[in-house]
Design an enzyme around this catalytic site. Structure first.
Site, PDB file in Angstrom:
ATOM      1  N   CYS A   2      39.878 -43.931  -5.988  1.00  0.00           N
ATOM      2  CA  CYS A   2      40.567 -42.657  -6.171  1.00  0.00           C
ATOM      3  C   CYS A   2      40.303 -42.215  -7.597  1.00  0.00           C
ATOM      4  O   CYS A   2      40.200 -43.028  -8.508  1.00  0.00           O
ATOM      5  CB  CYS A   2      42.102 -42.710  -6.006  1.00  0.00           C
ATOM      6  N   GLY A  28      36.352 -41.474  -4.492  1.00  0.00           N
ATOM      7  CA  GLY A  28      37.125 -41.223  -3.279  1.00  0.00           C
ATOM      8  C   GLY A  28      36.568 -40.026  -2.546  1.00  0.00           C
ATOM      9  O   GLY A  28      36.527 -38.924  -3.102  1.00  0.00           O
ATOM     10  N   ASN A 101      46.112 -43.620  -8.681  1.00  0.00           N
ATOM     11  CA  ASN A 101      44.942 -44.445  -8.367  1.00  0.00           C
ATOM     12  C   ASN A 101      45.371 -45.901  -8.453  1.00  0.00           C
ATOM     13  O   ASN A 101      45.894 -46.331  -9.474  1.00  0.00           O
ATOM     14  CB  ASN A 101      43.818 -44.166  -9.392  1.00  0.00           C
ATOM     15  N   GLY A 102      45.159 -46.634  -7.382  1.00  0.00           N
ATOM     16  CA  GLY A 102      45.525 -48.047  -7.376  1.00  0.00           C
ATOM     17  C   GLY A 102      46.239 -48.408  -6.094  1.00  0.00           C
ATOM     18  O   GLY A 102      46.175 -47.672  -5.105  1.00  0.00           O
ATOM     19  N   TYR A 258      30.412 -51.739  -9.385  1.00  0.00           N
ATOM     20  CA  TYR A 258      30.116 -50.740  -8.361  1.00  0.00           C
ATOM     21  C   TYR A 258      30.808 -49.393  -8.559  1.00  0.00           C
ATOM     22  O   TYR A 258      30.165 -48.349  -8.492  1.00  0.00           O
ATOM     23  CB  TYR A 258      30.499 -51.307  -6.979  1.00  0.00           C
TER      24      TYR A 258
HETATM   25  O1  LIG Z   1      27.750 -55.236   1.790  1.00  0.00           O
HETATM   26  P1  LIG Z   1      28.268 -53.850   2.040  1.00  0.00           P
HETATM   27  O2  LIG Z   1      29.544 -53.882   2.810  1.00  0.00           O
HETATM   28  O3  LIG Z   1      27.230 -52.974   2.634  1.00  0.00           O
HETATM   29  O4  LIG Z   1      28.692 -53.218   0.636  1.00  0.00           O
HETATM   30  C1  LIG Z   1      27.893 -53.243  -0.502  1.00  0.00           C
HETATM   31  C2  LIG Z   1      27.029 -52.015  -0.619  1.00  0.00           C
HETATM   32  O5  LIG Z   1      27.843 -50.824  -0.628  1.00  0.00           O
HETATM   33  C3  LIG Z   1      27.691 -50.118  -1.853  1.00  0.00           C
HETATM   34  O6  LIG Z   1      26.770 -49.039  -1.726  1.00  0.00           O
HETATM   35  P2  LIG Z   1      27.188 -47.538  -1.374  1.00  0.00           P
HETATM   36  O7  LIG Z   1      26.274 -47.006  -0.345  1.00  0.00           O
HETATM   37  O8  LIG Z   1      28.650 -47.467  -1.078  1.00  0.00           O
HETATM   38  O9  LIG Z   1      27.039 -46.714  -2.739  1.00  0.00           O
HETATM   39  P3  LIG Z   1      25.857 -46.490  -3.799  1.00  0.00           P
HETATM   40  O10 LIG Z   1      24.962 -45.394  -3.266  1.00  0.00           O
HETATM   41  O11 LIG Z   1      26.594 -46.086  -5.028  1.00  0.00           O
HETATM   42  O12 LIG Z   1      25.098 -47.751  -3.997  1.00  0.00           O
HETATM   43  C4  LIG Z   1      27.131 -51.141  -2.817  1.00  0.00           C
HETATM   44  O13 LIG Z   1      26.368 -50.514  -3.843  1.00  0.00           O
HETATM   45  C5  LIG Z   1      26.255 -51.989  -1.920  1.00  0.00           C
HETATM   46  O14 LIG Z   1      25.003 -51.367  -1.716  1.00  0.00           O
HETATM   47  N1  LIG Z   2      42.251 -46.280  -3.925  1.00  0.00           N
HETATM   48  C1  LIG Z   2      43.323 -45.700  -4.382  1.00  0.00           C
HETATM   49  O1  LIG Z   2      43.527 -45.549  -5.571  1.00  0.00           O
HETATM   50  C2  LIG Z   2      44.297 -45.251  -3.327  1.00  0.00           C
HETATM   51  C3  LIG Z   2      45.644 -44.757  -3.797  1.00  0.00           C
HETATM   52  C4  LIG Z   2      46.721 -44.978  -2.749  1.00  0.00           C
HETATM   53  N2  LIG Z   2      47.008 -46.390  -2.613  1.00  0.00           N
HETATM   54  C5  LIG Z   2      46.273 -44.381  -1.416  1.00  0.00           C
HETATM   55  O2  LIG Z   2      45.924 -45.101  -0.514  1.00  0.00           O
HETATM   56  O3  LIG Z   2      46.258 -43.182  -1.312  1.00  0.00           O
HETATM   57 MG   LIG Z   3      24.830 -49.432  -2.786  1.00  0.00          MG
END
Ligand SMILES: O=P(O)(O)OC[C@H]1O[C@H](OP(=O)(O)OP(=O)(O)O)[C@H](O)[C@@H]1O
Ligand SMILES: NC(=O)CC[C@H](N)C(=O)O
Ligand SMILES: [Mg+2]
Length: 506
Positions: A2, A28, A101-102, A258
């Site tokens: 978020c 988010g 956020n959290g 990430y």
């Molecule tokens: O093992 P998984 O469950 O697949 O999760 C890990 C993957 O998900 C994320 O990428 P994402 O596509 O969310 O975003 P990015 O384009 O910023 O890399 C992360 O960078 C990995 O590539």
């Molecule tokens: N990832 C978050 O920060 C989520 C905020 C809040 N717990 C929600 O679910 O809306």
């Molecule tokens: Mg990725």
């Protein structure tokens, strides 16, 4: 995650809030909202969807006023109903918009307290609505008349800290008063403070990441400290105070792996530099442990792993090539709700350039392997493109424990590394070799950029939950409530359609 943002400006703030949300979109993708205050009246627009889809010109025109807050949501509690999009609103005392956020770890206990002691109604299943009501209740206890001093606000935040557990970076816009922002005593989620000097005076802003400040021309002042509260009055005066008894900066290390954008600084750490350091450490481990491997080329899995992969190639003195093209119109897959959607998205999002794989031994690099959705499919694509051997490196260690602080990993069983050794994970994703970063190297890579930070929130790797209130029974409860199967249940779907009473279409 978020993303949150709050601005007290000298001119209308809606466009700046919108621009900030677009650069916080990676935190988010499920819902977005903005609430402004104009002449003692709140204006709200929020809905499920990406920022660009939620706000149309007609909504922006209505969001008048020089003060407001915004939110983009990645649900980690409650449901995905648009009624749980943020900011939330409560009308007493004073009228307040609130964004969080959290994730709280004692939401259930707090909900009972809110109902029985504060006698406040919670209308959704969101932990953020509970937190807002705790804050509002403490504010009503502390104040009698219409005037509220910074001291009052800081006592209110102290009381919130005494009650809330878990991760929370929050921002509230209060009618007649200003904007209040605060960060939990461990500082698990980030929050930055900035200032913009205009001809009409100083404007202040808080946001989840420093990139949001850059986007709208605010100067970064500093991170809001863990436990600290920031109060910007309607007139634009800034007051800050530490409100926790024993704050200890412990940022979530997954922000650096990430979540956060590489051009952000969090707690004095450049996210980009920390990723380069991760690449150096992992490259050195590969050189040590795979000295006789016949790797021809290093290929990143776009997008987040690119900075890490380039540094691995430099450290190993190997060519670095872009073997996958990312469809720029598809968002992040990991933060999508539901495994079916995540699985389908990988192939829509990434496509291989066959020439970079044909007849080669490739080392694919990703920032992390969580459920294994991405790695399994990407390795298959590399083979279909003619790779001879496919090795795989992860810049984060094995993820074996659920997250309870704002990342949607509620169920250990859904994590590919849970209960498995590296060889078994490698077999499952069908790699010819798999290597993970060591936890000590990951911590060192991030800490190198700010040695003053002595602790990180690393629970997904080591099961150490720093708030001290997470036991097996708690983990079983969130697993049962939020695993993929539970979220598909028809009762939840039915519930979703009944909840929405906050929005109106114009
Ligand atoms: O093992 P998984 O469950 O697949 O999760 C890990 C993957 O998900 C994320 O990428 P994402 O596509 O969310 O975003 P990015 O384009 O910023 O890399 C992360 O960078 C990995 O590539
Ligand atoms: N990832 C978050 O920060 C989520 C905020 C809040 N717990 C929600 O679910 O809306
Ligand atoms: Mg990725």
């Amino acid at each position: 995650m978020c993303g949150i943002v709050g601005i007290v400006g000298k001119t209308p703030v809606a466009q700046s809030l919108y621009d900030c949300l677009t650069v916080l979109q990676h935190r988010g993708q499920d819902a977005a909202g903005i609430m402004t205050i104009d002449n003692g009246v709140f204006n709200l627009r929020k809905d499920n969807g990406l920022v660009r889809d939620v706000f149309h010109t007609r909504h922006m025109k209505r969001l008048t006023g020089n003060m407001g807050i915004g939110h983009c949501r990645y649900p980690t509690a409650g449901s995905s109903s648009s009624a749980e999009a943020q900011p939330f609103y409560v009308n007493s005392p004073f009228g307040m918009a609130f964004a969080h956020n959290g994730n709280l770890t004692n939401a259930l206990d707090l909900q009972i307290e809110v109902a029985k002691i504060a006698r406040r109604h919670i209308n959704t299943t969101s932990d953020s609505e509970i937190l807002m009501n705790i804050f509002a209740h403490e504010l009503s206890q502390r104040t009698t008349g219409l005037t509220v001093s910074p001291k009052d606000i800081f006592e209110v935040v102290t009381n919130v800290h005494n009650k809330a557990r878990g991760a929370y970076a929050c921002v509230a816009a209060i009618i007649g008063l200003g904007v209040v922002a605060f960060r939990d005593p461990n500082g698990i989620r980030p929050l930055a403070l900035g200032k913009r000097i205009t001809e009409m005076g100083e404007e202040y802003m808080v946001a989840s990441e420093s990139v949001a400040l850059d986007a709208v021309g605010f100067q970064f002042i500093r991170d809001v400290a863990p436990g600290e509260a920031v109060f910007i009055t309607e007139a634009g005066e800034l007051f800050t105070q530490q409100c926790a008894q024993t704050p200890l900066t412990s940022p979530c290390i997954f922000e650096f792996v990430y979540f956060a954008r590489p051009d952000s600084f969090i707690d004095g750490i450049s996210v980009y530099a920390s990723r380069v350091n991760m690449g150096k450490k992992l490259g050195e481990k590969i050189a040590r442990e795979w000295a006789d491997l016949d790797i021809d080329v290093v290929i990143p899995i776009p997008e987040t792993s690119m900075d890490v992969a380039l540094q691995i190639a430099i450290t190993l003195d190997l060519p670095y090539r872009q073997g996958f093209v990312k469809n720029r119109y598809i968002g992040r897959t990991f933060i999508m709700p539901g495994q079916t959607q995540r699985k389908k998205s990988v192939r829509r999002k990434l496509n291989a350039i066959s020439s970079e794989f044909k007849g080669k031994n490739v080392l694919l690099v990703d920032d992390s392997i969580v459920r294994g959705t991405t790695s399994g499919q990407i390795i298959e694509m590399a083979r279909e493109s003619g790779a001879k051997k496919v090795y795989f490196a992860s810049a984060a260690p094995e993820i074996r424990f659920p997250n309870v602080y704002g990342i949607d990993m509620p169920s250990a069983n859904e994590l590919i590394a849970y209960g498995r050794e590296i060889d078994q994970i490698s077999d499952l994703i069908q790699a010819d070799g798999l290597i993970f970063q060591d936890i000590s190297d990951l911590v060192a890579a991030v800490q190198h950029e700010n040695p003053q930070i002595s602790r990180f929130e690393t629970s997904v790797f080591d099961g150490n939950y720093i708030t001290g209130d997470v036991d097996q029974a708690y983990l079983e409860r969130i697993d049962a409530a939020r695993n993929d199967q539970a979220r598909k249940a028809p009762v939840v779907q039915a519930e979703l359609s009944n909840l929405d009473m906050h929005n109106f279409e114009a």
